[in-house]
Scaffold this motif. Structure first.
Motif, mmCIF file in Angstrom:
data_model
loop_
_atom_site.group_PDB
_atom_site.id
_atom_site.type_symbol
_atom_site.label_atom_id
_atom_site.label_comp_id
_atom_site.label_asym_id
_atom_site.label_seq_id
_atom_site.Cartn_x
_atom_site.Cartn_y
_atom_site.Cartn_z
ATOM 1 N N UNK A 1 -1.321 3.288 -4.308
ATOM 2 C CA UNK A 1 -0.286 4.065 -4.985
ATOM 3 C C UNK A 1 1.129 3.537 -4.772
ATOM 4 N N UNK A 2 1.278 2.486 -3.987
ATOM 5 C CA UNK A 2 2.607 1.977 -3.687
ATOM 6 C C UNK A 2 3.111 1.133 -4.851
ATOM 7 N N UNK A 3 4.249 1.495 -5.408
ATOM 8 C CA UNK A 3 4.822 0.758 -6.532
ATOM 9 C C UNK A 3 5.705 -0.371 -6.017
ATOM 10 N N UNK A 4 6.050 -1.351 -6.876
ATOM 11 C CA UNK A 4 6.935 -2.437 -6.432
ATOM 12 C C UNK A 4 8.277 -1.938 -5.910
ATOM 13 N N UNK A 5 8.761 -0.833 -6.474
ATOM 14 C CA UNK A 5 10.051 -0.314 -6.024
ATOM 15 C C UNK A 5 10.006 0.136 -4.562
ATOM 16 N N UNK A 6 8.815 0.465 -4.103
ATOM 17 C CA UNK A 6 8.682 0.929 -2.725
ATOM 18 C C UNK A 6 7.848 -0.032 -1.876
ATOM 19 N N UNK A 7 7.813 -1.291 -2.283
ATOM 20 C CA UNK A 7 7.092 -2.285 -1.490
ATOM 21 C C UNK A 7 7.604 -2.277 -0.056
ATOM 22 N N UNK A 8 6.708 -2.405 0.887
ATOM 23 C CA UNK A 8 7.065 -2.287 2.304
ATOM 24 C C UNK A 8 7.939 -3.463 2.730
ATOM 25 N N UNK A 9 9.054 -3.137 3.324
ATOM 26 C CA UNK A 9 10.016 -4.134 3.783
ATOM 27 C C UNK A 9 10.544 -3.718 5.151
ATOM 28 N N UNK A 10 11.550 -4.447 5.626
ATOM 29 C CA UNK A 10 12.139 -4.128 6.931
ATOM 30 C C UNK A 10 12.815 -2.759 6.923
ATOM 31 N N UNK A 11 13.189 -2.276 5.742
ATOM 32 C CA UNK A 11 13.876 -0.989 5.644
ATOM 33 C C UNK A 11 12.920 0.187 5.438
ATOM 34 N N UNK A 12 11.660 -0.084 5.208
ATOM 35 C CA UNK A 12 10.709 0.992 4.907
ATOM 36 C C UNK A 12 10.546 1.930 6.096
ATOM 37 N N UNK A 13 10.539 3.216 5.794
ATOM 38 C CA UNK A 13 10.361 4.234 6.823
ATOM 39 C C UNK A 13 9.160 5.099 6.473
ATOM 40 N N UNK A 14 8.374 5.429 7.489
ATOM 41 C CA UNK A 14 7.232 6.315 7.321
ATOM 42 C C UNK A 14 7.460 7.633 8.032
ATOM 43 N N UNK A 15 6.747 8.651 7.598
ATOM 44 C CA UNK A 15 6.816 9.976 8.215
ATOM 45 C C UNK A 15 5.406 10.541 8.300
ATOM 46 N N UNK A 16 5.017 10.969 9.496
ATOM 47 C CA UNK A 16 3.694 11.549 9.732
ATOM 48 C C UNK A 16 3.860 12.948 10.275
ATOM 49 N N UNK A 17 3.194 13.896 9.666
ATOM 50 C CA UNK A 17 3.214 15.296 10.110
ATOM 51 C C UNK A 17 1.921 15.589 10.839
ATOM 52 N N UNK A 18 2.013 16.037 12.086
ATOM 53 C CA UNK A 18 0.837 16.293 12.906
ATOM 54 C C UNK A 18 0.751 15.310 14.053
#
Length: 820
Positions: free
Chosen positions: A614-631
């Motif tokens: 589901x990851x689009x090119x606009x959100x391709x993972x880079x050095x600036x990418x941030x993730x958030x996990x609940x739980x």
């Protein structure tokens, strides 16, 4: 902008009839396809073939800088190409454009993905690319010309010029990728196409996966050291190193005649063999397209072979055409290429030298009239001849004339296996109806047919058995044993695993059974350990961590996560010593005393698959990418690990019980300090009232791991995202891993936010991850290729939510969305 008419005229192309002939399928000389690991990858092709989009995909997959000719031209000249053309005229523009293109290639020979524009249709640039391809991979992107005409609205004359010019790219490139149209239909939560999804506008989901595998293969990324690193994972161990693997034989003539249902080829084989049995004009494009279609649908390694007996080409022209097809197979980077050991040895040696990452299968077929029998030294000599030539595998087949030959071929195989030292794996069996017994018992890459091939088999050499037939025969002859699988956890009464796994087991021809124990408690582990027919178990909350501490061995992924969701028995010799893990994997469908447990985690695989899809090119993972996990439970650990594996290096975790979130953060920061050169990859959010940290980008990867049946230490199941945490201007991917209920408050909230803001949040509900981790788990426990579509269908048919079961229309829509 210079139009395609003047560009093609400048190349002085060969005539249309020549450009389609097999003689122009590849450059005259083939340099070895071995490069430095960071050698820049170059894409060439005509307008509309998709170089720009695919270049972005390739750069993302290889984690490299992406350079386009348009951008570089402006960087060097200070103006856009169209402006330069208008100011200086066509002749000066062409001269400068060629100069800049050469400069772009020469100044970026490593660490980049480079898109070449229309300059690749000029002779000076083509000459430059030929030299460049001796040190770098140069990929010719091919696409259906009628589709290009439709997309660009071109007149017929322009299309003729493109059609005539495109084959010239084969003369200055060393690889080829056919851009097959995507079938993907992005499905929203209510089962309808979702126009607000980022993936909806990015209609490259399938080709993204295809090209990612392709560029990683030709550059050597992940070859022989995949991200899984486990002998139990099918992607990790090639089929020649596993037991009782099968290759589905598909003839190119059958694909041309539409006798193959491609979507059904997803299971029933560990590889797929395309046998080229028809020659003719434009066969290069035909073969390229067929290889891409088979990769798209089967998702297994491709073997390319040639049947010269039915080609219809003159005997005089056949040798040259045979080697042209082989060379083209190397251009397509097929995983395996079959060479006829009876052909010219010097030409065979040339092909082997130019193989790159492709493995060579040296083949000889003993006709029924052959004087060489399996028990003769001549058969052994032929094996050694193939080995000396440099083949990675050897395939010796014989047209059976009596059933007794099925015993002698086993003796021959045993003789080869008893040779001291390392030798190429052997594929040896009899072909024809009388050879079916030897086909069942041959251990690796037996040729099989498939129900998806509708043409009646007329060639007596083609296999008459399917993979399911062969596997069923192995169980009926007691070579493989019926095993018992189950699921352990506190709340498993509504588990979808039995329906999913039992359907797949039956489909593959195995005699196993998967069930929910009468008393699914940890005490059941002791009972299972006493059962020699125990095959493995799924493990769900609350025992993912507790069972982890009872293991004799575990994968490095389970160790990194600190939790498991799968255990498998470890068996061994009568003296109590355990088999090696590689041998355990080979014996996983055989019963025996259980000496301990092996632990694995497929939750992270499912999560990673869902994110990647589901990851689009606009959100391709880079050095600036941030993730958030609940739980902060076992599933949250898997989500963090999946994000780390994808390259995300800043992940925030929130959990209602702060101490548990801090514990998970400490665990992964300790792991990361020695694995990814980062001391702090997981940070804790203390309160939903806090603003998003100023020193981090808003999250574009979000995973909610709040359980459907929370215990007293978990946050409630009705969690919603604080609005101040949803600041990503390009949206992102939101995974909801709970599926009871399926339509959670979080998903309802995100749909409202998406509608109000227009931001492209792609939503994935809990069933998608259930399916993906289950597919990975099935392959892990059984060693058989999972029937993805069938397992998905069983989950959808058996899921019962608050509103009852899905209707057939919704099932079909979701099935297309997940399996397309």
């Amino acid at each position: 902008m210079l139009d395609c008419h003047s560009r093609v005229r400048d190349t002085e192309p060969t005539s249309p009839s020549q450009s389609k002939d097999l003689s122009t399928m590849h450059p005259p000389a083939s340099a070895p396809r071995t490069f430095k690991p960071d050698a820049s990858l170059v894409l060439v092709g005509i307008r509309g073939c998709g170089k720009r989009s695919l270049g972005f995909v390739a750069a993302t997959a290889l984690k490299r800088r992406f350079i386009t000719e348009d951008h570089y031209f402006k960087e060097i000249t200070g103006m856009a190409r169209s402006e330069y053309l208008k100011l200086h005229g066509s002749q000066e523009f062409q001269r400068r454009d060629i100069e800049v293109l050469k400069l772009m290639l020469d100044n970026h020979q490593s660490g980049c993905v480079i898109e070449c524009g229309l300059g690749s249709l000029t002779r000076p640039v083509q000459d430059h690319l030929r030299r460049y391809s001796t040190t770098n991979p140069v990929v010719h992107i091919v696409r259906d010309i009628d589709r290009i005409q439709q997309l660009l609205g071109l007149e017929d004359q322009a299309v003729r010029l493109l059609r005539d010019g495109d084959p010239l790219h084969r003369t200055c490139s060393n690889f080829e990728f056919y851009n097959v149209e995507d079938r993907t239909r992005i499905i929203s939560d209510d089962g309808s196409p979702d126009p607000r999804s980022a993936a909806y506008s990015f209609k490259l989901q399938e080709v993204k996966e295809d090209l990612t595998r392709f560029v990683r293969f030709i550059t050597g990324v992940d070859v022989n050291h995949s991200s899984y690193d486990s002998p139990f994972v099918l992607l990790e161990t090639p089929p020649e190193l596993r037991s009782f693997t099968h290759a589905i034989l598909v003839r190119s003539s059958d694909m041309i005649d539409d006798n193959v249902s491609l979507t059904e080829l997803e299971s029933g084989g560990d590889a797929i063999e395309l046998c080229v049995d028809r020659w003719g004009p434009d066969m290069a494009n035909v073969i390229s397209k067929q290889v891409s279609q088979l990769r798209r649908n089967a998702r297994t390694p491709v073997i390319l072979s040639i049947d010269t007996s039915t080609s219809g080409i003159s005997e005089q022209d056949q040798p040259a055409s045979y080697f042209k097809i082989l060379e083209h197979g190397l251009r397509l980077a097929v995983e395996y290429l079959v060479l006829d050991l009876g052909k010219d040895k010097s030409q065979l040696a040339d092909i082997i030298r130019a193989r790159g990452k492709t493995k060579i299968i040296g083949q000889h077929i003993f006709e029924s009239s052959s004087s060489v029998k399996w028990e003769d030294e001549g058969a052994v000599a032929l094996y050694h001849e193939a080995e000396k030539l440099g083949c990675q595998l050897v395939r010796l087949l014989r047209v059976a004339t009596n059933r007794e030959e099925n015993a002698t071929v086993v003796e021959f195989a045993n003789k080869i296996r008893s040779l001291s030292g390392e030798h190429p794996p052997l594929i040896a069996y009899n072909i024809g109806r009388l050879g079916r017994t030897s086909q069942v018992f041959n251990s690796i890459l037996t040729g099989v047919t498939h129900p998806a091939i509708t043409r009646k088999m007329e060639n007596g050499r083609d296999s008459q058995i399917t993979s399911r037939d062969a596997v069923r025969a192995l169980f009926q002859s007691y070579v493989l044993d019926p095993l018992k699988f189950c699921i352990l956890g506190a709340s498993v009464a509504y588990s979808l695993s039995p329906a999913m796994h039992n359907a797949a087991i039956q489909h593959c021809g195995m005699s196993h059974v998967y069930r929910i124990p009468k008393s699914p408690s940890l005490a059941a582990l002791d009972e299972l350990r006493r059962d020699p027919n125990f095959g493995g178990s799924s493990v769900v909350q609350p025992w993912r961590v507790e069972v982890y501490h009872k293991l004799a061995a575990k994968s490095r992924h389970a160790e990194a996560i600190g939790a498991i969701n799968t255990i498998m028995p470890l068996r061994g010799h009568p003296d109590g010593t355990m088999f090696t893990l590689q041998e355990q994997a080979s014996r996983r469908n055989q019963a025996g005393p259980v000496l301990g447990w092996y632990g694995e985690n497929t939750d992270w695989v499912g999560i990673m698959t869902c994110i990647t899809r589901h990851l689009s090119p606009r959100n391709a993972i880079s050095a600036k990418t941030t993730g958030l996990v609940i739980g902060a439970g076992g599933m949250a650990r898997s989500a963090i690990y999946a994000m780390l594996r994808l390259g995300c290096r800043k992940i925030f975790i929130y959990n209602r019980t702060l101490s548990r979130a801090e514990e998970v953060a400490r665990h992964f920061n300790s792991w990361a300090s020695s694995q990814v050169d980062s001391a702090e990859v997981v940070l804790v959010l203390r309160s939903t009232q806090d603003d998003w940290p100023d020193d981090a980008s808003p999250p574009s990867l979000i995973a909610s791991c709040v359980p459907a049946d929370p215990d007293r230490n978990e946050p409630p199941a009705n969690f919603e995202m604080p609005l101040q945490w949803l600041g990503s201007p390009t949206g992102g991917v939101v995974l909801e891993l709970a599926y009871k209920p399926l339509d959670t408050p979080l998903l309802q909230q995100m749909r409202r936010i998406r509608s109000d803001t227009g931001r492209s949040w792609v939503l994935s509900d809990g069933l998608e991850n259930v399916i993906e981790q289950g597919i990975a788990q099935f392959e892990l426990m059984t060693g058989r290729k999972a029937p993805r579509r069938l397992m998905t269908l069983e989950v959808l048919r058996n899921y019962e939510g608050d509103s009852g079961r899905f209707d057939e229309k919704t099932i079909q829509a979701r099935l297309d969305g997940v399996c397309s």
